[in-house]
Design an enzyme around this catalytic site. Structure first.
Site, PDB file in Angstrom:
ATOM      1  N   LYS A 150      24.810   3.431  16.968  1.00  0.00           N
ATOM      2  CA  LYS A 150      25.556   4.689  16.813  1.00  0.00           C
ATOM      3  C   LYS A 150      24.622   5.874  16.516  1.00  0.00           C
ATOM      4  O   LYS A 150      24.774   6.936  17.107  1.00  0.00           O
ATOM      5  CB  LYS A 150      26.595   4.573  15.692  1.00  0.00           C
ATOM      6  CG  LYS A 150      27.682   3.553  15.942  1.00  0.00           C
ATOM      7  CD  LYS A 150      28.819   3.691  14.946  1.00  0.00           C
ATOM      8  CE  LYS A 150      28.394   3.521  13.502  1.00  0.00           C
ATOM      9  NZ  LYS A 150      27.975   2.144  13.152  1.00  0.00           N
ATOM     10  N   ARG A 174      35.262   4.421   7.628  1.00  0.00           N
ATOM     11  CA  ARG A 174      34.956   2.999   7.714  1.00  0.00           C
ATOM     12  C   ARG A 174      36.046   2.154   7.065  1.00  0.00           C
ATOM     13  O   ARG A 174      35.962   0.930   7.096  1.00  0.00           O
ATOM     14  CB  ARG A 174      33.667   2.728   6.951  1.00  0.00           C
ATOM     15  CG  ARG A 174      32.452   2.463   7.822  1.00  0.00           C
ATOM     16  CD  ARG A 174      31.285   2.520   6.886  1.00  0.00           C
ATOM     17  NE  ARG A 174      30.142   1.774   7.213  1.00  0.00           N
ATOM     18  CZ  ARG A 174      28.980   2.340   7.568  1.00  0.00           C
ATOM     19  NH1 ARG A 174      28.898   3.622   7.756  1.00  0.00           N
ATOM     20  NH2 ARG A 174      27.929   1.594   7.729  1.00  0.00           N
ATOM     21  N   ARG A 179      14.637  -0.749   7.151  1.00  0.00           N
ATOM     22  CA  ARG A 179      15.506  -0.435   6.012  1.00  0.00           C
ATOM     23  C   ARG A 179      15.787  -1.701   5.214  1.00  0.00           C
ATOM     24  O   ARG A 179      15.963  -2.768   5.790  1.00  0.00           O
ATOM     25  CB  ARG A 179      16.828   0.148   6.522  1.00  0.00           C
ATOM     26  CG  ARG A 179      16.790   1.643   6.664  1.00  0.00           C
ATOM     27  CD  ARG A 179      17.930   2.179   7.463  1.00  0.00           C
ATOM     28  NE  ARG A 179      19.235   1.633   7.103  1.00  0.00           N
ATOM     29  CZ  ARG A 179      20.362   1.987   7.716  1.00  0.00           C
ATOM     30  NH1 ARG A 179      20.339   2.870   8.695  1.00  0.00           N
ATOM     31  NH2 ARG A 179      21.510   1.464   7.357  1.00  0.00           N
ATOM     32  N   ARG A 229      27.081  -6.873   5.703  1.00  0.00           N
ATOM     33  CA  ARG A 229      27.601  -5.635   6.317  1.00  0.00           C
ATOM     34  C   ARG A 229      28.542  -5.968   7.464  1.00  0.00           C
ATOM     35  O   ARG A 229      29.548  -5.283   7.667  1.00  0.00           O
ATOM     36  CB  ARG A 229      26.434  -4.769   6.792  1.00  0.00           C
ATOM     37  CG  ARG A 229      25.663  -4.191   5.625  1.00  0.00           C
ATOM     38  CD  ARG A 229      24.346  -3.610   6.053  1.00  0.00           C
ATOM     39  NE  ARG A 229      24.525  -2.403   6.832  1.00  0.00           N
ATOM     40  CZ  ARG A 229      23.593  -1.914   7.642  1.00  0.00           C
ATOM     41  NH1 ARG A 229      22.464  -2.548   7.799  1.00  0.00           N
ATOM     42  NH2 ARG A 229      23.812  -0.803   8.293  1.00  0.00           N
TER      43      ARG A 229
END
Ligand code: AMP
Length: 217
Positions: A13, A88, A162, A173
């Site tokens: 994204k 979200r 990250r 996640r």
């Protein structure tokens, strides 16, 4: 144009949003990038969100919504925005809807990137991001490598993996995406806002599909 880019974490994204804003005049608003910048600056929001980001958990709805609503209320968003990473949860989608309605504004579309879980794990483990808070460009060691390994093409700063792109956090996640974010697909489909595109392939191929969807808006 007011758009939402929806899709699993690591579906590209951020990369695609960067390409869209180079072509269409809308502002790219990534909640993840805003939070990482806040953490880097150690400001009040940064201190609150830091533990959630480290664990790959969602920041509470009230806090995220306040940050986003405050941002899209600013004048530079009048010509439109592309939300990346927000909403979200159903709570966030409803809060956004209420804010837009109150401001007599409407969403133009919700663009859903479709990528399987297996591919997500592959993509996230190869993802590298720029450490410069004002840049945050995203690369992939296989699909979109920087010209010099470990160095950002945009600003020349160091690229890192990250902390939340490590395997266990990625699985967490993805689980959260299934539980909290998938219900939004139906929510926006029922409002005739949903447009789906195939998020697999090269950055170039996905970018063309996405731009084609936006241009038909
Ligand atoms: P992202 O770069 O979009 O993957 O976001 C990185 C992290 O920021 C997420 O794992 C969450 O901890 C937090 N975050 C970003 N956007 C949201 C959101 N809309 N709701 C809750 N947490 C968020």
């Amino acid at each position: 144009m007011r758009l939402i880019l929806l899709g699993p974490p690591g579906s590209g994204k951020g990369t695609q949003a960067q390409r869209v804003v180079d072509t269409v005049s809308v502002l790219h608003l990534s909640t993840g990038a805003m939070f990482r910048q806040a953490v880097a600056e150690s400001n009040e929001v940064g201190l609150q969100v830091d533990p959630y980001l480290k664990r790959g958990e969602l920041v509470p709805d009230d806090l995220v919504t306040a940050v986003v609503v405050n941002r899209i209320d600013q004048d530079d968003c009048d010509s439109g925005f592309l939300l990346d990473g927000f909403p979200r949860t159903m709570g966030q989608a409803e809060a956004l809807g209420q804010f837009l309605e109150k401001s007599s504004k409407q969403l133009d579309g919700v663009l859903l990137s479709q990528v399987s879980d297996g591919e997500i794990v592959d993509r996230l483990s190869g993802r590298r991001v720029c450490t410069e808070p004002d840049c945050q460009k995203v690369f992939h060691i296989k699909y979109d490598p920087s010209q010099r390994e470990g160095v950002c093409d945009g600003c020349g700063n160091r690229l890192i993996q990250r902390e939340d792109d490590q395997q266990e956090t990625v699985r967490n996640r993805l689980r959260i995406y299934h539980e909290e974010t998938i219900p939004l697909i139906e929510y926006y489909r029922q409002r005739s806002l949903l447009k789906e595109f195939d998020g697999t392939g090269t950055v170039e191929q996905v970018g063309q599909r996405l731009l084609a969807l936006i241009e038909t808006k």
